[in-house]
Design a protein around this motif. Structure first.
Motif, PDB file in Angstrom:
ATOM      1  N   ILE A 103       0.832  -1.211   0.000  1.00 17.35           N
ATOM      2  CA  ILE A 103       0.000   0.000   0.000  1.00 17.35           C
ATOM      3  C   ILE A 103       0.858   1.250   0.000  1.00 17.35           C
ATOM      4  CG2 ILE A 103      -0.279  -0.100   2.527  1.00 17.35           C
ATOM      5  CD1 ILE A 103      -3.207   1.028   1.850  1.00 17.35           C
ATOM      6  N   HIS A 104       0.431   2.208  -0.775  1.00 17.25           N
ATOM      7  CA  HIS A 104       1.105   3.499  -0.849  1.00 17.25           C
ATOM      8  C   HIS A 104       0.106   4.543  -0.339  1.00 17.25           C
ATOM      9  CE1 HIS A 104       4.219   6.108  -2.797  1.00 17.25           C
ATOM     10  NE2 HIS A 104       3.234   6.989  -2.693  1.00 17.25           N
ATOM     11  N   LEU A 105       0.448   5.174   0.767  1.00 18.68           N
ATOM     12  CA  LEU A 105      -0.480   6.154   1.344  1.00 18.68           C
ATOM     13  C   LEU A 105      -0.179   7.559   0.852  1.00 18.68           C
ATOM     14  CD1 LEU A 105      -0.845   4.954   5.064  1.00 18.68           C
ATOM     15  CD2 LEU A 105      -2.339   4.453   3.139  1.00 18.68           C
ATOM     16  N   ALA A 106      -1.116   8.426   1.121  1.00 13.34           N
ATOM     17  CA  ALA A 106      -1.188   9.802   0.639  1.00 13.34           C
ATOM     18  C   ALA A 106       0.100  10.472   0.163  1.00 13.34           C
ATOM     19  CB  ALA A 106      -1.816  10.647   1.740  1.00 13.34           C
ATOM     20  N   GLU A 107       0.082  10.857  -1.083  1.00 10.98           N
ATOM     21  CA  GLU A 107       1.167  11.642  -1.678  1.00 10.98           C
ATOM     22  C   GLU A 107       0.568  12.452  -2.814  1.00 10.98           C
ATOM     23  OE1 GLU A 107       4.615   9.374  -2.754  1.00 10.98           O
ATOM     24  OE2 GLU A 107       5.379  10.936  -4.068  1.00 10.98           O
ATOM     25  N   THR A 108       0.806  13.739  -2.807  1.00  5.00           N
ATOM     26  CA  THR A 108       0.172  14.570  -3.843  1.00  5.00           C
ATOM     27  C   THR A 108       0.678  14.160  -5.222  1.00  5.00           C
ATOM     28  OG1 THR A 108       1.855  16.296  -3.645  1.00  5.00           O
ATOM     29  CG2 THR A 108      -0.145  16.583  -2.328  1.00  5.00           C
ATOM     30  N   GLY A 109      -0.211  14.129  -6.170  1.00  2.00           N
ATOM     31  CA  GLY A 109       0.140  13.784  -7.543  1.00  2.00           C
ATOM     32  C   GLY A 109       0.258  12.288  -7.769  1.00  2.00           C
ATOM     33  N   VAL A 110       0.199  11.503  -6.705  1.00  2.00           N
ATOM     34  CA  VAL A 110       0.357  10.056  -6.839  1.00  2.00           C
ATOM     35  C   VAL A 110      -0.909   9.319  -6.398  1.00  2.00           C
ATOM     36  CG1 VAL A 110       1.660   8.037  -6.053  1.00  2.00           C
ATOM     37  CG2 VAL A 110       2.863  10.180  -6.562  1.00  2.00           C
ATOM     38  N   THR A 111      -1.363   9.621  -5.209  1.00  2.00           N
ATOM     39  CA  THR A 111      -2.551   8.925  -4.691  1.00  2.00           C
ATOM     40  C   THR A 111      -3.790   9.790  -4.915  1.00  2.00           C
ATOM     41  OG1 THR A 111      -2.448   9.907  -2.490  1.00  2.00           O
ATOM     42  CG2 THR A 111      -1.155   7.909  -2.849  1.00  2.00           C
ATOM     43  N   PRO A 112      -4.963   9.196  -4.817  1.00  2.00           N
ATOM     44  CA  PRO A 112      -6.176  10.008  -4.926  1.00  2.00           C
ATOM     45  C   PRO A 112      -6.214  11.096  -3.847  1.00  2.00           C
ATOM     46  CG  PRO A 112      -6.704   7.667  -4.940  1.00  2.00           C
ATOM     47  CD  PRO A 112      -5.260   7.781  -4.589  1.00  2.00           C
ATOM     48  N   ASN A 113      -6.882  12.180  -4.185  1.00  2.00           N
ATOM     49  CA  ASN A 113      -7.122  13.237  -3.206  1.00  2.00           C
ATOM     50  C   ASN A 113      -8.353  12.840  -2.395  1.00  2.00           C
ATOM     51  OD1 ASN A 113      -7.797  15.511  -1.782  1.00  2.00           O
ATOM     52  ND2 ASN A 113      -7.846  16.892  -3.541  1.00  2.00           N
ATOM     53  N   GLU A 384       2.190  31.771  -2.610  1.00  2.00           N
ATOM     54  CA  GLU A 384       1.866  32.196  -3.967  1.00  2.00           C
ATOM     55  C   GLU A 384       2.621  31.337  -4.987  1.00  2.00           C
ATOM     56  OE1 GLU A 384       2.449  36.412  -4.120  1.00  2.00           O
ATOM     57  OE2 GLU A 384       0.748  36.795  -2.793  1.00  2.00           O
ATOM     58  N   MET A 385       2.539  30.034  -4.791  1.00  2.00           N
ATOM     59  CA  MET A 385       3.182  29.081  -5.704  1.00  2.00           C
ATOM     60  C   MET A 385       2.102  28.279  -6.421  1.00  2.00           C
ATOM     61  SD  MET A 385       6.372  27.552  -3.505  1.00  2.00           S
ATOM     62  CE  MET A 385       6.927  26.349  -4.719  1.00  2.00           C
ATOM     63  N   ASP A 386       2.453  27.749  -7.602  1.00  2.00           N
ATOM     64  CA  ASP A 386       1.522  26.860  -8.300  1.00  2.00           C
ATOM     65  C   ASP A 386       1.426  25.530  -7.548  1.00  2.00           C
ATOM     66  OD1 ASP A 386       1.116  28.728 -10.230  1.00  2.00           O
ATOM     67  OD2 ASP A 386       2.655  27.921 -11.590  1.00  2.00           O
ATOM     68  N   LEU A 387       0.235  24.953  -7.588  1.00  2.00           N
ATOM     69  CA  LEU A 387       0.032  23.677  -6.894  1.00  2.00           C
ATOM     70  C   LEU A 387       1.020  22.610  -7.358  1.00  2.00           C
ATOM     71  CD1 LEU A 387      -3.861  23.293  -6.744  1.00  2.00           C
ATOM     72  CD2 LEU A 387      -2.311  23.704  -4.832  1.00  2.00           C
ATOM     73  N   ASP A 388       1.306  22.603  -8.664  1.00  2.00           N
ATOM     74  CA  ASP A 388       2.178  21.526  -9.151  1.00  2.00           C
ATOM     75  C   ASP A 388       3.651  21.759  -8.830  1.00  2.00           C
ATOM     76  OD1 ASP A 388       2.765  23.454 -10.958  1.00  2.00           O
ATOM     77  OD2 ASP A 388       2.075  22.363 -12.723  1.00  2.00           O
ATOM     78  N   LYS A 389       3.941  22.863  -8.156  1.00  2.00           N
ATOM     79  CA  LYS A 389       5.328  23.078  -7.705  1.00  2.00           C
ATOM     80  C   LYS A 389       5.492  22.675  -6.236  1.00  2.00           C
ATOM     81  CE  LYS A 389       6.927  25.033 -11.484  1.00  2.00           C
ATOM     82  NZ  LYS A 389       7.054  23.940 -12.466  1.00  2.00           N
ATOM     83  N   ILE A 390       4.416  22.168  -5.656  1.00  2.00           N
ATOM     84  CA  ILE A 390       4.495  21.714  -4.253  1.00  2.00           C
ATOM     85  C   ILE A 390       4.136  20.236  -4.222  1.00  2.00           C
ATOM     86  CG2 ILE A 390       3.628  22.013  -1.904  1.00  2.00           C
ATOM     87  CD1 ILE A 390       2.925  24.879  -2.638  1.00  2.00           C
ATOM     88  N   HIS A 391       5.010  19.472  -3.637  1.00  2.00           N
ATOM     89  CA  HIS A 391       4.835  18.019  -3.605  1.00  2.00           C
ATOM     90  C   HIS A 391       4.882  17.571  -2.144  1.00  2.00           C
ATOM     91  CE1 HIS A 391       6.683  13.860  -4.713  1.00  2.00           C
ATOM     92  NE2 HIS A 391       5.467  13.780  -4.244  1.00  2.00           N
ATOM     93  N   ILE A 392       3.782  17.005  -1.662  1.00  2.00           N
ATOM     94  CA  ILE A 392       3.732  16.628  -0.242  1.00  2.00           C
ATOM     95  C   ILE A 392       3.609  15.116  -0.109  1.00  2.00           C
ATOM     96  CG2 ILE A 392       2.647  17.044   1.993  1.00  2.00           C
ATOM     97  CD1 ILE A 392       1.591  19.639   0.965  1.00  2.00           C
ATOM     98  N   ILE A 393       4.438  14.581   0.755  1.00  2.00           N
ATOM     99  CA  ILE A 393       4.481  13.139   0.983  1.00  2.00           C
ATOM    100  C   ILE A 393       4.088  12.877   2.429  1.00  2.00           C
ATOM    101  CG2 ILE A 393       5.988  11.108   1.027  1.00  2.00           C
ATOM    102  CD1 ILE A 393       7.742  13.181  -0.932  1.00  2.00           C
ATOM    103  N   SER A 394       3.107  12.010   2.596  1.00  2.00           N
ATOM    104  CA  SER A 394       2.658  11.691   3.946  1.00  2.00           C
ATOM    105  C   SER A 394       3.577  10.661   4.580  1.00  2.00           C
ATOM    106  CB  SER A 394       1.241  11.137   3.855  1.00  2.00           C
ATOM    107  OG  SER A 394       0.926  10.452   5.042  1.00  2.00           O
ATOM    108  N   VAL A 395       3.998  10.933   5.793  1.00  2.00           N
ATOM    109  CA  VAL A 395       4.800   9.981   6.570  1.00  2.00           C
ATOM    110  C   VAL A 395       4.126   9.877   7.936  1.00  2.00           C
ATOM    111  CG1 VAL A 395       7.116   9.414   7.410  1.00  2.00           C
ATOM    112  CG2 VAL A 395       6.861  10.897   5.416  1.00  2.00           C
ATOM    113  N   PRO A 396       3.933   8.671   8.457  1.00  2.00           N
ATOM    114  CA  PRO A 396       3.232   8.583   9.744  1.00  2.00           C
ATOM    115  C   PRO A 396       3.945   9.349  10.865  1.00  2.00           C
ATOM    116  CG  PRO A 396       3.425   6.410   8.730  1.00  2.00           C
ATOM    117  CD  PRO A 396       4.260   7.348   7.910  1.00  2.00           C
ATOM    118  N   GLY A 397       3.132   9.935  11.715  1.00  2.00           N
ATOM    119  CA  GLY A 397       3.648  10.544  12.937  1.00  2.00           C
ATOM    120  C   GLY A 397       3.106   9.759  14.111  1.00  2.00           C
TER     121      GLY A 397
END
Lengths: 737, 155
Positions: A103-113, A384-397
């Motif tokens: 399983i691959h959990l939340a990552e922008t541009g990769v997993t569903p929103n 004030e950045m474009d959405l596709d210039k920000i990449h967020i990867i979820s890591v458990p806390g």
């Protein structure tokens, strides 16, 4: 973990490196007998909300080069065990071994929103989307194989990653069928789902593989992420919510603290970056002493909080009005009670942490946020950045139990990474900041009024709730993320005043002819947001305490009284189950047993909780000896996951009920560590027992928040039985004369 | 910057750091160990525990300069060289004694520290030994059960 995942989904597929086979090559399995396949039944009902944005198989599920399956979920792991539950569902529909499904959990541009991970909604949304995607994938694979082999689907069997020709040794693996393309079919009903009686994973208590890694200290949490050349940062937070930076004197810093790389001042946002983590901590301490902030208007003191809430609250909104409460109660005796609940904190064991890296163009952020896509919206708006210039990867806390400080730490890291580009900047919050800047679960007041008919049944009921907002989660309003409010051009949060969640479960789930629910919003002194079960915790504490009061007025047994007002068999079943669990229990002098019931949100899971408590006659100290829960969440996916959530939820709710209250003086929050905000410790932990009623043919619903609300009322009702004192205010304090 | 030679999981490790650096940061930041966790920095929660000469000790306020040649064992060091888990680690897996698991390091270390002194503790003794260790998820009952099972496996 230093490989940067690619920026777009298209790229992601390419990176998987499919080998295009180009011609069909039969593999063969000599002497293997055909597996007997589970029956499939058509599903024609609704599809989950998460599928509105993503309704193609490849958004949820991919076939890897080695034939294993990768499931994509937009939800994050918070210790609730979502990963194993989703894998179970996928492996089930595809008749695959569990260890062949990753399983691959939340990552922008990769997993569903999928928005936020919250509201006990991950199973109904993410796991069910994966179930329908996997079942559709199965059909698509069978049909593709059928075409390729020119053999009817009926003659094919799909299991363990291959499609086999019935009664023959021949088969094709998934990659052989797909030849480098992905499953792209739209997921629409009817979907052929595996018959539930044939499940081998779903409904079982499959152990979580991550626990085995945890005990061996494998990197699990965001706090364990390390990158070459990573630097460490701390933020010097203002002295109050509204404080502005007047002056900073950093001239002595480098002489006192080694390893300091940069001081960042953006308006009233002050950060410091150092080579080593402890250097960053010392630098923050030094700067704290050498900064000056404006003083701001004082808070009202804790003691006057509830008087003040009623004074500053808005006029009420009528949320529900059935029958005619006003007329019905003109000539009858009205029973009234008022209940209060203080501000409570999330109190994660691991304070917030985040890492960010800006390469001059793209900002990468690693975060334990509950909603990486909404966080990306907020960061894009702030920077004030474009959405596709920000990449967020979820890591458990560490467990966070609602909207806590993770997004704020990510914001800190993002701001600092932009000021210190091309290096991974790690921000770790202190215990002090974690507790004093938490968006707390709001303080609440619940006024209840009711009248009984001549048979001692409830004729009319009115709930009136005073609540601050239960959701100030990140969205495209940058004011939702903390640091944005302190920048040179500060963002003020515009999206306040939201009532939803505040009156959740304030209208009883019982049959009552005349029922009214009103809710007031107040803009309170402390920062607030979603805490596990939102308003339900306080509302069910009130409603279910009041049910015991009404039962007493009616001269009835509290459980029989509840059953008299319930039409729902599933509700009745959990109450009867908890009665059965506690039937043989005898209370000694100074002890009591109390009960409470709830259907979460009045539409989801059912729970009945019993509490056995003792109250010390000398000092009034309440001790919870044991808690029982009977829970019905519909279809069970991972049995032990639900039991674990329920046990833990009851213990956490017992802690809220007995001990917890965020305190503050006119100048600051004073609950800044575990001494000033005590929670239950081992010696105070009650025994717990959980019974799950599995309803395989009912829709699934989440379990995480379900045990919280009824636990508080069960304890309060038990305290009344033990010592005759009715609890109206949390945390429970029994004052002895 | 002063140099410290530390005995960690039976290996001598050399670290250059300020004298006041707490052991926790030496272990996590310099030696890249994941076992001990930062929880409070105030010795109030137990997340950062290691064994020092076999005794469970918090490390978030313990200056590296005070360690000397004491034997430090972290969660990583509990697993044998053959990969065999310690009885307490095994019991935590068997009992699924975690939710988020952030407190697990401290719970395991406190339990091992207890069993080093008292191989057959009763429930009260287990709870007393784990009293400093906070858990927010409410996994306590599983944790105590796991420690009991681990103790029994010694018998």
């Amino acid at each position: 973990m230093t490989n940067f995942p690619s920026e777009s989904r298209r790229r992601f597929f390419k990176d998987l490196g499919y080998v295009s086979i180009g011609f069909t090559l039969f593999s063969s399995c000599l002497g293997e007998e055909d597996q007997i396949m589970a029956e499939r039944v058509p599903y024609n009902d609704t599809l989950p909300g998460s599928m509105r944005r993503e309704n193609h198989v490849n958004a949820w599920l991919q076939v890897l080069e080695d034939g294993n399956i990768r499931v994509l979920s937009g939800k994050v792991e918070l210790g609730q065990g979502i990963r194993i539950a989703i894998r179970q569902v996928a492996a089930e529909e595809l008749d695959m071994d569990l260890d062949k499904v990753e399983i691959h959990l939340a990552e922008t541009g990769v997993t569903p929103n999928e928005g936020y991970t919250g509201a006990s909604a991950s199973i109904q949304n993410s796991a069910m989307s994966v179930r329908y995607a996997a079942a559709t994938a199965r059909m698509e694979l069978l049909e593709l194989a059928s075409k390729k082999l020119d053999i009817k689907v009926d003659e094919l069997l799909l299991y363990n990653g291959r499609v086999k020709v019935r009664g023959s040794n021949k088969y094709l693996t998934f990659p052989e069928i797909l030849e480098g393309v992905q499953l792209e079919r739209e997921i629409t009903t009817p979907i052929q789902l595996k018959k539930k009686t044939e499940y081998r994973y779903v409904g079982k208590a499959i152990p979580r593989p991550d626990i085995e890694k945890m005990v061996q200290a494998e990197a699990t949490y965001i706090q364990d992420l390390r990158f070459p050349d990573m630097v460490h940062a701390r933020v010097v937070r203002p002295t109050g919510y509204e404080s502005k930076l007047v002056q900073i004197n950093a001239s002595g810093l480098k002489a006192e603290v080694s390893g300091v790389l940069k001081i960042v001042v953006l308006g009233s946002f002050v950060g410091v970056i150092a080579q080593r983590e402890y250097q960053a901590i010392k630098a923050e301490k030094h700067l704290k002493k050498h900064t000056q902030w404006t003083t701001v208007a004082p808070f009202p003191e804790t003691e006057n909080l509830f008087t003040r809430i009623k004074k500053i609250a808005n006029k009420p909104e009528t949320i529900r009005n059935e029958g005619d409460f006003e007329t019905e109660t003109i000539h009858t005796q009205i029973i009234k009670s008022t209940y209060t609940k203080p501000y409570l904190m999330h109190g994660s064991m691991g304070p917030a942490c985040a890492i960010a890296m800006f390469n001059g163009e793209v900002l990468q952020v690693w975060s334990h946020s509950q909603g990486i896509y909404p966080l990306r919206d907020a960061l894009a708006s702030m920077l004030e950045m474009d959405l596709d210039k920000i990449h967020i990867i979820s890591v458990p806390g560490a467990g966070c139990y609602g909207h806590s400080t993770a997004d704020d730490a990510a914001t800190d890291a993002a701001l600092l990474a932009i000021e210190y580009p091309k290096r991974h900047v790690r921000v770790q919050w202190s215990r002090h900041d974690e507790q004093s800047w938490d968006p707390y679960g709001p303080a609440m007041i619940i006024d209840l009024a009711a009248s009984l008919d001549r048979n001692g049944r409830i004729n009319s009921w009115k709930s009136e709730v005073w609540t601050d907002s239960h959701s100030t989660r990140p969205n495209s309003d940058a004011g939702t993320i903390l640091a944005a409010r302190y920048l040179e051009k500060p963002f003020q949060m515009k999206s306040r005043g939201f009532l939803a969640g505040g009156h959740r479960n304030a209208d009883p789930y019982y049959r009552i002819p005349h029922l009214m629910l009103k809710a007031h919003y107040y803009d309170g002194p402390l920062r607030v947001s979603s805490l596990r079960s939102l308003g339900s915790f306080a509302n069910i504490f009130a409603v279910e305490s009041f049910m015991d009061e009404l039962a007493e007025k009616a001269g009835k047994d509290p459980l029989e009284f509840r059953l008299e007002h319930l039409d729902d068999d599933r509700g009745i079943a959990v109450i009867k189950k908890v009665m059965e669990l506690t039937a043989s229990l005898k209370s000694k002098d100074g002890e009591g047993i109390g009960f409470a019931f709830m259907r979460y949100k009045n539409t989801d899971a059912y729970a009945a909780v019993a509490a056995h408590v003792s109250v010390d006659k000398e000092n009034g100290k309440v001790r919870v000896l044991k808690l029982w829960a009977a829970v019905d969440v519909g279809e069970v996916i991972n049995l032990d996951g639900i039991i674990n959530q329920t046990e833990g939820g009851m213990i956490q709710a017992a802690s809220w009920t007995l001990k917890e209250q965020v305190t503050f003086n006119p100048h600051e929050v004073t609950s800044t560590d575990w001494i000033t905000y005590p929670i239950l410790r081992h010696s105070e932990i009650p025994e717990v027992e959980v019974a799950i009623i599995d309803r395989p043919n009912e829709p699934v619903s989440g379990a995480g928040e379900v045990p919280m609300p009824p636990t508080s009322a069960a304890i309060a009702n038990a305290v009344y039985r033990a010592c005759g004192t009715r609890v109206y205010d949390l945390p429970i304090r029994i004052h002895k004369k | 910057m002063p140099n410290y030679n530390l005995n960690i999981n039976n290996i001598q490790k050399s670290v250059d750091t300020d004298t006041d650096t707490p052991l926790l940061y030496v272990l996590r930041d310099y030696l890249e160990l994941n076992g001990p966790k930062f929880g409070c920095g105030l010795a109030q929660c137990g997340s950062c525990m290691v064994l020092i000469n076999g005794r469970a000790t918090t490390t978030c306020m313990l200056p590296v300069s005070s360690i000397g040649q004491s034997k430090i064992t972290t969660l990583e060091g509990l697993t044998g060289t053959t990969g065999k888990l310690h009885a307490v680690q095994e019991a935590f897996v068997k009992e699924q004694a975690a939710q988020c698991g952030y407190c697990l390091n401290g719970m395991v270390m406190a339990a091992v520290g207890l069993l080093n002194k008292n191989p057959s503790p009763n429930e009260l003794e287990i709870k007393k030994a784990l009293e400093l260790n906070l858990c927010r998820c409410g996994a306590h009952s599983r944790i105590v059960r796991a420690v009991k099972i681990a103790a029994n496996s010694f018998k």
